[in-house]
Design an enzyme around this catalytic site. Structure first.
Site, mmCIF file in Angstrom:
data_model
loop_
_atom_site.group_PDB
_atom_site.id
_atom_site.type_symbol
_atom_site.label_atom_id
_atom_site.label_comp_id
_atom_site.label_asym_id
_atom_site.label_seq_id
_atom_site.Cartn_x
_atom_site.Cartn_y
_atom_site.Cartn_z
ATOM 1 N N ASP A 173 0.933 -1.250 -0.183
ATOM 2 C CA ASP A 173 0.022 0.165 -0.213
ATOM 3 C C ASP A 173 0.859 1.146 -0.162
ATOM 4 O O ASP A 173 1.765 1.404 0.479
ATOM 5 C CB ASP A 173 -1.054 -0.237 1.118
ATOM 6 C CG ASP A 173 -2.096 0.668 1.796
ATOM 7 O OD1 ASP A 173 -1.481 2.752 0.525
ATOM 8 O OD2 ASP A 173 -2.884 1.261 2.249
ATOM 9 N N CYS A 193 1.153 3.402 3.197
ATOM 10 C CA CYS A 193 2.276 2.461 4.433
ATOM 11 C C CYS A 193 3.662 3.202 4.800
ATOM 12 O O CYS A 193 4.419 2.258 4.064
ATOM 13 C CB CYS A 193 1.321 1.287 3.880
ATOM 14 S SG CYS A 193 2.267 -0.157 5.167
ATOM 15 N N CYS A 235 6.019 0.328 4.228
ATOM 16 C CA CYS A 235 5.759 -0.246 2.679
ATOM 17 C C CYS A 235 6.906 0.226 2.131
ATOM 18 O O CYS A 235 7.828 -0.652 1.704
ATOM 19 C CB CYS A 235 4.533 -0.081 2.089
ATOM 20 S SG CYS A 235 3.545 -1.585 2.407
ATOM 21 N N ARG A 273 -5.447 -0.864 2.232
ATOM 22 C CA ARG A 273 -5.904 -1.565 2.855
ATOM 23 C C ARG A 273 -6.883 -0.609 3.654
ATOM 24 O O ARG A 273 -7.403 -0.837 4.536
ATOM 25 C CB ARG A 273 -4.503 -1.581 4.599
ATOM 26 C CG ARG A 273 -3.888 -0.007 4.750
ATOM 27 C CD ARG A 273 -2.812 0.320 4.911
ATOM 28 N NE ARG A 273 -1.759 1.285 4.979
ATOM 29 C CZ ARG A 273 -1.192 2.035 6.243
ATOM 30 N NH1 ARG A 273 -1.210 1.615 6.911
ATOM 31 N NH2 ARG A 273 -1.166 3.318 5.558
#
Length: 233
Positions: free
Chosen positions: A116, A119, A122, A146
């Site tokens: 994502d 994120c 991430c 998400r």
């Protein structure tokens, strides 16, 4: 000879009828609890069927009376092997054409990451993607917004995956650059998101190994390599 052939025919017919009846009973039982089977296949345990639903893999007795939820592991080898997600691995491989892939020049391992762009971890994983590659780990990305498919991040990721240069677009997005909207595209990240749900993904990043084992959260390159080597991949 004719009698033998007739007996075999009757046995096969009876077997097919029983299989149909079992699947029918499983579907009937699932409908009682608001679930629908995408597929029903024999499991590694006699008397249990593996049922793929939109929420993931469950197991049901062939008479439809009993339901088990949770991963099934093969412990006969040196390392635990998740056999539940092998059904999902086939669906994962079917999406290879819509993945954003950072291929290792000297590939030893392949991981698929549900990611994502909003994120933080991430982003941290992506900042190290070159180091993963240098260690022989190919990183394949699938989108997992998400906050849901209606969130702006989902629309942005749809545009990234639809870009003529998706790798470059993803790089820029993780650096905080604004995503240029793309209206039309054959790639549907909703399928990626749904597969993530079936794998049981609840947060990002979620790293899927080649046998379907899911590692939740960020792992530094060296730690991921150690994990892969211990896992026997």
């Amino acid at each position: 000879m004719k009698k033998i052939a007739l007996c075999l025919s009757l046995l096969l017919t009876a077997f097919a009828s029983n299989t149909f009846a079992d699947d029918s009973q499983i579907n009937k039982s699932l409908s009682k609890i608001g679930l629908k089977a995408e597929s029903i296949t024999p499991s590694q345990i006699s008397g249990l069927s593996a049922v793929l639903t939109e929420h993931g893999i469950i197991y049901m007795s062939d008479d439809g009376k009993y339901l088990l939820q949770g991963a099934l592991f093969d412990i006969s080898g040196k390392a635990l092997k998740n056999v539940s997600n092998q059904i999902l691995v086939k669906k994962l491989d079917a999406l290879k054409g819509s993945m954003i892939i950072y291929k290792a020049p000297k590939e030893k391992h392949i991981v698929t990451v549900f990611t994502d762009i909003t994120c933080g971890y991430c982003r941290k994983l992506h900042e190290n993607v070159q180091e993963y590659n240098d260690l022989g780990i190919t990183v394949r990305y699938l989108a997992f917004p998400r906050h849901g498919l209606q969130h702006q991040s989902a629309k942005d990721m749809q545009s990234i995956w639809c870009s003529a240069t998706p790798n470059k677009s993803l790089n820029l997005a993780f650096k905080g650059e604004k995503v240029s909207p793309i209206k039309e595209c054959k790639i549907d990240i909703a399928k990626q998101y749904q597969l993530g749900l079936q794998f049981g993904v609840q947060g990002t990043p979620a790293i899927v190994l080649e046998d379907g084992t899911v590692l939740g959260g960020y792992l530094p390159p060296a730690d991921l390599l150690t994990m892969l080597e211990k896992h026997g991949e």
